[in-house]
Design a protein around this motif. Structure first.
Motif, PDB file in Angstrom:
ATOM      1  N   PRO A  25       0.824  -1.214   0.000  1.00 34.01           N
ATOM      2  CA  PRO A  25       0.000   0.000   0.000  1.00 34.01           C
ATOM      3  C   PRO A  25       0.857   1.262   0.000  1.00 34.01           C
ATOM      4  N   GLY A  26       0.580   2.148  -0.938  1.00 30.09           N
ATOM      5  CA  GLY A  26       1.327   3.388  -1.050  1.00 30.09           C
ATOM      6  C   GLY A  26       2.732   3.227  -1.571  1.00 30.09           C
ATOM      7  N   GLY A  27       3.137   1.985  -1.870  1.00 28.12           N
ATOM      8  CA  GLY A  27       4.531   1.737  -2.222  1.00 28.12           C
ATOM      9  C   GLY A  27       4.709   0.953  -3.501  1.00 28.12           C
ATOM     10  N   ASP A  28       5.645   0.012  -3.451  1.00 27.01           N
ATOM     11  CA  ASP A  28       6.113  -0.679  -4.646  1.00 27.01           C
ATOM     12  C   ASP A  28       5.162  -1.774  -5.101  1.00 27.01           C
ATOM     13  N   TRP A  46       5.971  -5.534  -7.387  1.00 25.95           N
ATOM     14  CA  TRP A  46       7.106  -6.324  -7.862  1.00 25.95           C
ATOM     15  C   TRP A  46       6.658  -7.698  -8.343  1.00 25.95           C
ATOM     16  N   ARG A  47       7.582  -8.354  -9.028  1.00 22.49           N
ATOM     17  CA  ARG A  47       7.341  -9.664  -9.634  1.00 22.49           C
ATOM     18  C   ARG A  47       7.763 -10.762  -8.670  1.00 22.49           C
ATOM     19  N   GLN A  48       6.865 -11.704  -8.438  1.00 19.88           N
ATOM     20  CA  GLN A  48       7.260 -12.926  -7.743  1.00 19.88           C
ATOM     21  C   GLN A  48       8.012 -13.841  -8.711  1.00 19.88           C
ATOM     22  N   THR A  49       8.650 -14.877  -8.166  1.00 21.03           N
ATOM     23  CA  THR A  49       9.382 -15.818  -9.033  1.00 21.03           C
ATOM     24  C   THR A  49       8.464 -16.440 -10.076  1.00 21.03           C
ATOM     25  N   THR A  50       7.204 -16.690  -9.704  1.00 22.51           N
ATOM     26  CA  THR A  50       6.266 -17.357 -10.617  1.00 22.51           C
ATOM     27  C   THR A  50       5.868 -16.472 -11.786  1.00 22.51           C
ATOM     28  N   PHE A  51       6.127 -15.190 -11.695  1.00 20.43           N
ATOM     29  CA  PHE A  51       5.823 -14.261 -12.778  1.00 20.43           C
ATOM     30  C   PHE A  51       6.560 -14.655 -14.058  1.00 20.43           C
ATOM     31  N   PHE A  52       7.809 -15.084 -13.905  1.00 17.91           N
ATOM     32  CA  PHE A  52       8.693 -15.211 -15.057  1.00 17.91           C
ATOM     33  C   PHE A  52       8.322 -16.337 -16.023  1.00 17.91           C
ATOM     34  N   PRO A  53       8.104 -17.572 -15.575  1.00 18.12           N
ATOM     35  CA  PRO A  53       7.738 -18.602 -16.546  1.00 18.12           C
ATOM     36  C   PRO A  53       6.410 -18.311 -17.245  1.00 18.12           C
ATOM     37  N   PHE A  54       5.466 -17.706 -16.512  1.00 21.91           N
ATOM     38  CA  PHE A  54       4.176 -17.390 -17.135  1.00 21.91           C
ATOM     39  C   PHE A  54       4.354 -16.310 -18.193  1.00 21.91           C
ATOM     40  N   ASP A  89      20.136 -21.736  -4.718  1.00 26.31           N
ATOM     41  CA  ASP A  89      19.203 -22.002  -3.631  1.00 26.31           C
ATOM     42  C   ASP A  89      17.796 -22.114  -4.214  1.00 26.31           C
ATOM     43  N   PRO A  90      17.249 -23.324  -4.329  1.00 20.18           N
ATOM     44  CA  PRO A  90      15.918 -23.472  -4.935  1.00 20.18           C
ATOM     45  C   PRO A  90      14.810 -22.813  -4.128  1.00 20.18           C
ATOM     46  N   TYR A  91      15.126 -22.385  -2.906  1.00 16.01           N
ATOM     47  CA  TYR A  91      14.120 -21.719  -2.071  1.00 16.01           C
ATOM     48  C   TYR A  91      14.318 -20.198  -2.023  1.00 16.01           C
ATOM     49  N   ALA A  92      15.164 -19.666  -2.909  1.00 12.03           N
ATOM     50  CA  ALA A  92      15.337 -18.216  -3.001  1.00 12.03           C
ATOM     51  C   ALA A  92      14.028 -17.576  -3.450  1.00 12.03           C
ATOM     52  N   LYS A  93      13.728 -16.373  -2.916  1.00  7.99           N
ATOM     53  CA  LYS A  93      12.460 -15.701  -3.172  1.00  7.99           C
ATOM     54  C   LYS A  93      12.679 -14.212  -3.409  1.00  7.99           C
ATOM     55  N   ASP A 141      13.731  -7.379  -0.826  1.00  7.27           N
ATOM     56  CA  ASP A 141      14.682  -7.781  -1.872  1.00  7.27           C
ATOM     57  C   ASP A 141      13.878  -8.239  -3.080  1.00  7.27           C
ATOM     58  N   GLN A 142      13.378  -7.273  -3.845  1.00  7.87           N
ATOM     59  CA  GLN A 142      12.400  -7.543  -4.896  1.00  7.87           C
ATOM     60  C   GLN A 142      12.996  -8.197  -6.134  1.00  7.87           C
TER      61      GLN A 142
END
Length: 501
Positions: A363-366, A368-376, A458-462, A467-468
């Motif tokens: 709210p009022g801010g940024d 950003w893309r989650q990791t799942t954004f990219f393959p889609f 790290d397969p669990y990196a987010k 850290d957008q």
């Protein structure tokens, strides 16, 4: 290093791509609408209150058809609350998610948002607490030409031309005990059939989606589809499928093979639908609308207190933060939908913003893309023309849930008009890179125009608010094309895409 061989036959066509396969879902749930797509006080908000930074991300994501307004929400929704002057709209309790609904966003606003994003609106009607009359009224309001009471009301509210909504969902997950208005397959099949028949009487060209079972783990799965379709087959065009996946008990091996369960789901519903087709001696083939699918850490949310009886406006609910492994699984699920595109005619990634979503906002801010954004986003952009099923020769690994699973999965597309093609791949191995040689000689490709991968040590990196950009696409190093053979090395736990020209 492990190896795999893939052969792509130009004649092995699954289907011509319907852009609806890249659909998404906006529900009045949590912060998906309010503080998600709509935040009037945000610096980027337009005159309607929509965040234009989110609009740009939705365009980049490439989502097409948007299912609206639910979801569980629709089973208690009065569509009339969301039209007309905003200062006269009532505040209601939403029983589905135990929150308050301001109705400041309804059909009129969402229709304009769809115009902003270039999306097709896919509307759901309430068959939980309402029925035929309400559905017909909404259809007249949305699609009617001026000259009738409800169409004229729409005109007075500022929309002279009809919305021309083509695709309509007949309720939502009506076999779920959590659903307001939950009913048996027989009862739902009857009301869905009557509603569909009435809507088709008003407009025979509508495309109607009848509710399938709300999941393959439901005790009703399969039998529900049979009974509902026996009632409604002649009047509907699609049956819905809903599926969510998550890693459980640290079993990453099984999780990375989740698409095998989706494949089973699709095959089961197709077999059931075709059984009814032959039983009724129908010439029509029912398509699948996979209008809810995603990664959802439902177990963790069930144990939380975020959905409660405090009756709050737009509470933070179901805001999963996704990892690289989650994105690899999502990319693989999208591969599976394309592999079955001959029967899966439409699909909706659930949901679009904040709530189990590829896009996050503050709210009022940024935003950003989650990791799942990219393959889609990459698949939506590159997949054009026709879907091709590759032949894949690769080793397997053992999983606790699915037995032996192939280490590599893939699908390809080719566009005869532009002379371009694309290959999408996943490596499910946790430990090994895999060298893949792909026979693309039949595609007429002469160069690699793009080669990207989603992978991290790290397969669990987010990606998080703090850290957008921790995770993003990387160049797929070392990819080469020579003499009709494409050679790539896939990192462990990775999703990759290559465009050819």
């Amino acid at each position: 290093m492990a190896t795999a061989r893939i052969s792509i036959d130009r004649t092995n066509v699954v289907a011509t791509i319907n852009r609806r396969i890249f659909g998404s879902f906006v529900e009045h749930l949590g912060r998906c609408v309010y503080d998600g797509i709509y935040e009037p006080d945000h610096p980027t908000a337009n005159e309607d209150g929509f965040r234009l930074d989110v609009v740009e991300l939705v365009k980049e994501l490439g989502s097409t058809t948007i299912r609206y307004p639910g979801g569980n929400f629709v089973s208690g929704y009065k569509w009339e609350d969301g039209v007309g002057p905003r200062d006269r709209r009532p505040v209601r309790r939403d029983l589905a998610w135990h929150s308050l609904e301001s109705n400041q966003v309804g059909l009129e606003e969402f229709g304009r948002w769809c115009e902003l994003t270039g999306s097709e609106l896919m509307m759901a009607v309430n068959l939980g607490t309402r029925g035929i009359e309400s559905a017909l009224d909404l259809l007249e309001y949305a699609n009617g030409e001026a000259g009738t009471a409800l169409a004229d009301e729409r005109v007075r509210n500022g929309k002279a031309e009809p919305y021309d909504i083509r695709m309509w969902c007949l309720g939502n997950e009506m076999d779920g005990p959590w659903q307001v208005g939950h009913m048996s397959s027989d009862d739902y099949g009857k009301i869905a059939a009557r509603t569909a028949s009435a809507m088709k009487t008003a407009d025979p060209s509508l495309e109607l989606v009848v509710c399938g079972s709300s999941g393959s783990a439901m005790p009703t799965f399969g039998e529900w589809e049979r009974v509902v379709l026996e009632h409604s087959y002649d009047s509907v065009d699609y049956i819905s499928c809903h599926a969510y996946y998550q890693e459980r008990n640290g079993d990453l091996d099984s999780y990375l093979a989740s698409s095998l369960e989706m494949k089973y789901f699709i095959e089961t519903v197709v077999a059931t639908a075709d059984h009814v087709k032959h039983k009724l001696r129908s010439k029509k083939t029912i398509q699948l609308s996979f209008d809810e699918w995603n990664i959802w850490y439902l177990d963790e949310h069930r144990d939380s207190e975020e959905v409660n009886d405090e009756w709050r406006f737009a509470p933070r609910q179901l805001e999963d933060v996704y990892s690289v492994a989650d994105a690899v699984v999502l990319g693989n699920l999208l591969i599976t939908l394309l592999q079955n595109h001959d029967r899966v005619g439409s699909a909706s990634l659930a949901q679009l913003v904040n709530v189990i979503a590829p896009i996050m906002t503050e709210p009022g801010g940024d935003s950003w893309r989650q990791t799942t954004f990219f393959p889609f986003s990459v698949t939506s952009r590159l997949a054009r023309g026709e879907v091709l099923t590759p032949r894949i020769d690769v080793g397997t690994y053992e999983t606790a849930l699915y037995g032996a699973a192939p280490l590599v999965d893939s699908v390809a597309t080719v566009d005869a008009e532009t002379g371009t093609s694309a290959v999408f791949l996943v490596n499910r191995s946790q430990t090994e890179s895999i060298e893949v040689s792909i026979d693309v000689s039949g595609l007429g490709a002469s160069a690699i125009t793009e080669a990207v991968t989603l992978h991290d040590a790290d397969p669990y990196a987010k990606n998080t608010l703090a850290d957008q950009n921790r995770v993003g696409l990387k160049d797929l190093a070392g990819a080469s094309l020579a003499d009709g053979t494409l050679t790539v090395t896939l990192p462990p736990v990775s999703w990759s895409a290559l465009a050819l020209g």
